[in-house]
Write a protein that holds these residues in place. Structure first.
Motif, PDB file in Angstrom:
ATOM      1  N   THR A 161      -0.823 -20.065  -2.765  1.00 60.92           N
ATOM      2  CA  THR A 161       0.030 -20.853  -2.775  1.00 60.92           C
ATOM      3  C   THR A 161       0.470 -20.822  -4.517  1.00 60.92           C
ATOM      4  OG1 THR A 161      -1.896 -22.636  -2.916  1.00 60.92           O
ATOM      5  CG2 THR A 161       0.269 -22.475  -0.815  1.00 60.92           C
ATOM      6  N   GLU A 163       0.524 -18.402  -6.658  1.00 63.32           N
ATOM      7  CA  GLU A 163       1.576 -17.539  -6.800  1.00 63.32           C
ATOM      8  C   GLU A 163       2.996 -18.046  -6.310  1.00 63.32           C
ATOM      9  OE1 GLU A 163      -0.386 -14.076  -5.491  1.00 63.32           O
ATOM     10  OE2 GLU A 163      -1.272 -13.281  -7.067  1.00 63.32           O
ATOM     11  N   ARG A 164       2.913 -18.419  -5.162  1.00 68.13           N
ATOM     12  CA  ARG A 164       4.583 -18.451  -4.698  1.00 68.13           C
ATOM     13  C   ARG A 164       4.831 -19.608  -5.206  1.00 68.13           C
ATOM     14  NH1 ARG A 164       2.131 -17.373   0.474  1.00 68.13           N
ATOM     15  NH2 ARG A 164       1.099 -19.479   0.685  1.00 68.13           N
ATOM     16  N   ALA A 165       4.202 -21.297  -6.125  1.00 72.06           N
ATOM     17  CA  ALA A 165       4.904 -21.636  -6.861  1.00 72.06           C
ATOM     18  C   ALA A 165       5.190 -21.010  -7.945  1.00 72.06           C
ATOM     19  CB  ALA A 165       3.335 -22.981  -7.189  1.00 72.06           C
ATOM     20  N   ALA A 167       6.239 -18.411  -8.853  1.00 71.65           N
ATOM     21  CA  ALA A 167       7.185 -17.401  -8.342  1.00 71.65           C
ATOM     22  C   ALA A 167       8.633 -18.497  -7.771  1.00 71.65           C
ATOM     23  CB  ALA A 167       7.218 -17.023  -7.202  1.00 71.65           C
ATOM     24  N   SER A 168       8.282 -19.669  -7.006  1.00 73.05           N
ATOM     25  CA  SER A 168       9.220 -19.895  -6.952  1.00 73.05           C
ATOM     26  C   SER A 168       9.741 -21.197  -7.918  1.00 73.05           C
ATOM     27  CB  SER A 168       8.835 -21.395  -6.101  1.00 73.05           C
ATOM     28  OG  SER A 168       8.021 -22.728  -6.614  1.00 73.05           O
ATOM     29  N   LEU A 169       9.107 -20.968  -9.218  1.00 78.59           N
ATOM     30  CA  LEU A 169       9.483 -21.531 -11.091  1.00 78.59           C
ATOM     31  C   LEU A 169      10.818 -20.491 -10.466  1.00 78.59           C
ATOM     32  CD1 LEU A 169       6.136 -23.916 -11.612  1.00 78.59           C
ATOM     33  CD2 LEU A 169       8.899 -24.611 -10.762  1.00 78.59           C
ATOM     34  N   GLY A 170      10.430 -19.349 -10.256  1.00 79.19           N
ATOM     35  CA  GLY A 170      11.534 -18.719 -11.836  1.00 79.19           C
ATOM     36  C   GLY A 170      10.632 -17.307 -12.307  1.00 79.19           C
ATOM     37  N   SER A 172       9.019 -14.027 -12.820  1.00 81.34           N
ATOM     38  CA  SER A 172       8.929 -12.859 -11.956  1.00 81.34           C
ATOM     39  C   SER A 172       7.542 -12.624 -11.556  1.00 81.34           C
ATOM     40  CB  SER A 172       9.535 -11.446 -13.411  1.00 81.34           C
ATOM     41  OG  SER A 172       8.679 -11.718 -14.768  1.00 81.34           O
ATOM     42  N   THR A 176       4.339 -13.500 -13.069  1.00 80.53           N
ATOM     43  CA  THR A 176       3.541 -14.303 -12.664  1.00 80.53           C
ATOM     44  C   THR A 176       1.372 -13.796 -12.827  1.00 80.53           C
ATOM     45  OG1 THR A 176       4.714 -14.640 -10.276  1.00 80.53           O
ATOM     46  CG2 THR A 176       2.791 -14.993 -10.194  1.00 80.53           C
TER      47      THR A 176
ATOM     48  N   ALA B  18      14.632 -10.159   2.795  1.00 82.35           N
ATOM     49  CA  ALA B  18      14.188 -10.693   2.215  1.00 82.35           C
ATOM     50  C   ALA B  18      13.233  -9.688   3.144  1.00 82.35           C
ATOM     51  CB  ALA B  18      13.930 -12.320   2.680  1.00 82.35           C
ATOM     52  N   THR B  22      10.213  -7.914   0.954  1.00 75.74           N
ATOM     53  CA  THR B  22       8.773  -7.654   0.501  1.00 75.74           C
ATOM     54  C   THR B  22       7.910  -6.508   0.761  1.00 75.74           C
ATOM     55  OG1 THR B  22       9.327  -9.104   2.200  1.00 75.74           O
ATOM     56  CG2 THR B  22       7.886 -10.537   0.638  1.00 75.74           C
TER      57      THR B  22
END
Lengths: 260, 302
Positions: A161, A163-165, A167-170, A172, A176, B18, B22
Motif C-alpha cells: 500500500t 507504493e500505491r500511496a 503512485a496515487s500521489l503522482g 512515477s 516510487t 488500465a 499493468t
C-alpha cells in the motif's frame, strides 16, 4: 529425579557437541600466533612472523588482494543483477515462474564439483580459464542466488500500500522505487550483498578449476598450501579469512534483525 | 463479456486500458530479470548441458561412458565408498544434532542464543580454514590423538583415513542437520506430549509415539541435505583423506585434471547431479517447503 538426570546428561552432551563445533573453527587463531615452523598445537613459542610472511610474501599477498578485488566486483555485479531479478520475480505473475525460481536456486543445489567441472569444460573452450573475467563470471553465478533469496524475502514482508500511496500521489514508477521501495528493502539488499561478498571470498571448488598459476584466489592458495607444503603461514591466512567473514556476516545478521 | 470495440461508451472504456497497462508494465518489469537470467543461462545452464552432452558424445556417441563407469571396478568401489561415507556422516550428524536441537528447545533464551551461535559460527566461517584446522587436529601428534591416548585408545592414525574424513566431514555438516531439526522441534506443540502423559503414557512412550514422529520431518530434511552435500563433497575429503581413499568428487576431478577425460567426468557428474536432484525433490515433497531447503541458504560447504 529421573528427568533432572536426563537434563544433565543432555547438557553435558550439548557442551561436548558445542565444543566439537567451535574448536576447529577457532583453533586456527592460536596456531597463527605460534613461533614454530610446524603445525604443533599448542605452540611452545609465540610470534607474529606468520602474519609478517602472509603480508609480505607475494604469493600470499597477491592471493589476498585478488580475492578482495574479485569479491568487491562480484558483490556489485551480483547485487545489481540479483536485486533487479528478485524485484521482477516478486512483482509479476506469469507462467513459467516456477522454472525461473528454480533457475535462481539451482546454483545452491547443484554440487560444487559438478558446477566446477561444467564451468571448467566450457571456460576452457571460451578462453576464460585463469582470467579475471572468468573468476568474476563464475563467482557471480554462485552469488546471485544469495541476493535473490535475501531481497526476495525483504520484498515478501513489504507493505504494497505504501507504493500505491506514492503512485496515487503522482510519483512515477522509477521515483516510487527510489523513494519508497528501495529504502524499505535496503536491509535485504545489503545482507544479500554481504552474502555475495562472502560467497566469492570463500569459494574454493570452482576457483580451483578456474585458476591459473598466475591468478589464484586466497582459498585456492590455502588449498595448495595444505596439499603441497607444511607452511604455517596458512594459519595466519585462515585467521584473516575467519575474522573477515565473521565480521561481515555478523553485520548481515544485524541488518536482518533490524529489518524484522 | 464486453469487448472493447463494441463497448464504445466512456463509462466502460477506462477499465480495459488500465488492465493492459499493468500487464504491459508487468512485462516491462520482467525485463529487469533478464540480465541475471542471461548470466545464469549462458554461464551455468549452458555449461551443464554441454557437460551432459560431452558425457554421451566423447570419445564417441553413445552411453559408453556410463556403461564404462558401471563396469569399472575402481569407480564402483569409489561410488560405494562415497555412499558409505555419506551414510556414516549422516548418521553421526543425526545422533549429535537431535539431542543438541532438543537442548536448544528446552533452555532459556540466553542459552538458546549461545547454542545457536555455536551452530552458526562454523556454518558461516571459511570451509578452508576449518578443513586446515582438522588437518592439524587429526595429525599423528595432534590434539585428537592426545585425547584418544589419554583415554587409552590411541595413538591411532587418523589423517588420510576414512575415520578421520568422517569426523571432519560430520563437523562441517552438523549445522546443516541441527538447523532443520531445531526448526521442526520448535514447531511442535508441547501440550501434545503433556496430553499423552496426562492420559497415562509413560514419558518414554509419550516421546516415542508423539514427539519423535512430529520431529522426524526435520530429521528427514536435515539428513537429505547432509547426504546430498556429502556425496559431492570435495574439499575436506581431498585434504583430510588420502588419494587411496578418494571419494566421488575427487574421482571426477582426477578424470578432468589428470586424464582430461571429459566424457567419463561428465558421466560421473551427471550421475551425481541426478542423485542430488532426486534426493532434494524427495525432501521437498516430504517437508512441503517451496524453494530451496532453508538450510541450504547461507552455508558454505562443497
Amino acid at each position: 529425579m529421573r528427568s533432572v538426570g536426563l537434563r544433565r546428561a543432555l547438557v553435558a552432551l550439548g557442551i561436548l557437541i558445542g565444543a566439537w563445533l567451535l574448536v576447529p573453527t577457532l583453533i586456527v587463531i592460536p596456531i597463527s600466533f605460534s613461533g614454530e615452523d610446524s603445525f604443533a598445537f599448542p605452540p611452545s613459542s609465540w610470534s607474529l612472523r606468520h602474519y609478517e610472511t602472509f603480508f609480505t610474501e607475494p604469493s600470499w599477498l597477491n592471493a589476498l588482494l585478488v580475492s578482495i578485488q574479485l569479491a568487491v566486483i562480484v558483490t556489485v555485479v551480483a547485487t545489481l543483477l540479483g536485486t533487479a531479478a528478485a524485484f521482477a520475480l516478486s512483482r509479476t505473475a506469469f507462467r513459467g515462474r516456477g522454472v525461473l525460481n528454480g533457475l535462481f536456486l539451482a546454483p545452491l543445489i547443484v554440487p560444487g564439483i559438478v558446477v566446477a567441472v561444467a564451468v571448467y569444460a566450457a571456460f576452457l573452450q571460451w578462453g576464460l580459464i585463469g582470467t579475471p573475467v572468468g573468476f568474476i563470471i563464475a563467482h557471480t553465478v554462485l552469488a546471485i542466488p544469495f541476493v535473490t533469496v535475501n531481497v526476495g524475502s525483504a520484498l515478501g514482508g513489504f507493505d504494497r500500500t505504501l507504493e500505491r500511496a506514492a503512485a496515487s500521489l503522482g510519483a512515477s514508477a522509477p521515483a516510487t522505487f527510489r523513494a519508497v521501495t528501495l529504502p524499505l528493502i535496503m536491509p535485504g539488499v545489503l545482507s544479500g550483498a554481504v552474502f555475495a561478498f562472502v560467497t566469492s571470498f570463500d569459494e574454493v571448488v570452482v576457483s580451483i578449476f578456474v585458476q591459473s598459476p598466475q591468478l589464484q584466489t586466497l582459498p585456492v592458495r590455502m588449498f595448495t598450501s595444505v596439499t603441497n607444503e607444511v607452511d604455517p603461514t596458512i594459519a595466519a591466512a585462515a585467521t584473516v579469512v575467519v575474522t573477515l567473514t565473521t565480521a561481515l556476516l555478523t553485520l548481515a545478521a544485524t541488518l536482518r534483525r533490524t529489518r524484522a | 463479456m464486453v469487448s472493447v470495440s463494441s463497448a464504445g461508451t466512456a463509462a466502460v472504456a477506462p477499465a480495459p486500458p488500465a488492465v493492459s497497462r499493468t500487464r504491459r508494465a508487468g512485462r516491462a518489469l520482467l525485463l529487469l530479470a533478464l540480465p541475471a537470467v542471461i548470466v545464469l543461462g549462458v554461464f551455468f545452464v549452458v555449461p551443464a548441458i554441454r557437460l551432459a552432452w560431452l558425457s554421451v558424445s566423447t570419445p564417441e556417441l553413445g552411453i559408453g561412458n556410463y556403461t564404462g563407469l558401471a563396469t569399472d571396478g575402481v569407480v564402483v568401489t569409489v561410488v560405494l565408498r562415497t555412499l558409505g561415507m555419506a551414510a556414516v556422516v549422516t548418521v553421526l550428524c543425526v545422533l549429535c544434532a537431535y539431542p543438541y536441537a532438543y537442548l536448544m528447545t528446552i533452555v532459556g533464551p540466553r542459552w538458546r542464543a549461545v547454542l545457536t551461535a555455536l551452530v552458526l559460527l562454523p556454518f558461516w566461517t571459511s570451509l578452508m580454514a576449518r578443513t586446515f584446522a582438522w588437518v592439524v587436529l587429526l595429525q599423528d601428534t595432534g590434539v585428537v590423538n592426545a585425547l584418544l591416548a589419554a583415554v587409552g585408545l590411541g595413538p591411532t592414525r587418523l589423517l588420510g583415513t576414512t575415520a578421520g574424513v568422517s569426523i571432519a566431514m560430520a563437523q562441517v555438516m552438523l549445522p546443516f542437520m541441527v538447523l532443520p531439526v531445531y526448526a521442526a522441534m520448535r514447531g511442535i506443540d508441547r501440550r501434545l506430549v503433556d496430553a499423552a502423559m496426562g492420559l497415562g503414557a509413560r514419558p518414554i512412550n509419550a516421546f516415542l509415539r508423539v514427539y519423535l514422529p512430529l520431529s522426524l520431518r526435520g530429521v528427514a530434511a536435515g539428513a537429505t541435505l547432509v547426504m546430498v552435500l556429502s556425496l559431492g563433497f570435495y574439499v575436506t575429503p581431498s585434504l583430510v583423506g588420502s588419494p587411496q581413499q578418494s571419494m566421488l568428487a575427487q574421482l571426477i576431478s582426477v578424470q578432468v585434471n589428470q586424464l582430461l577425460n571429459f566424457g567419463a567426468a561428465g558421466a560421473l557428474a551427471v550421475t551425481l547431479l541426478v542423485v542430488t536432484l532426486v534426493l532434494v525433490a524427495g525432501v521437498q515433497r516430504l517437508t512441503r517447503t517451496g524453494g530451496a531447503p532453508a538450510a541450504l541458504v547461507g552455508g558454505t560447504a562443497s
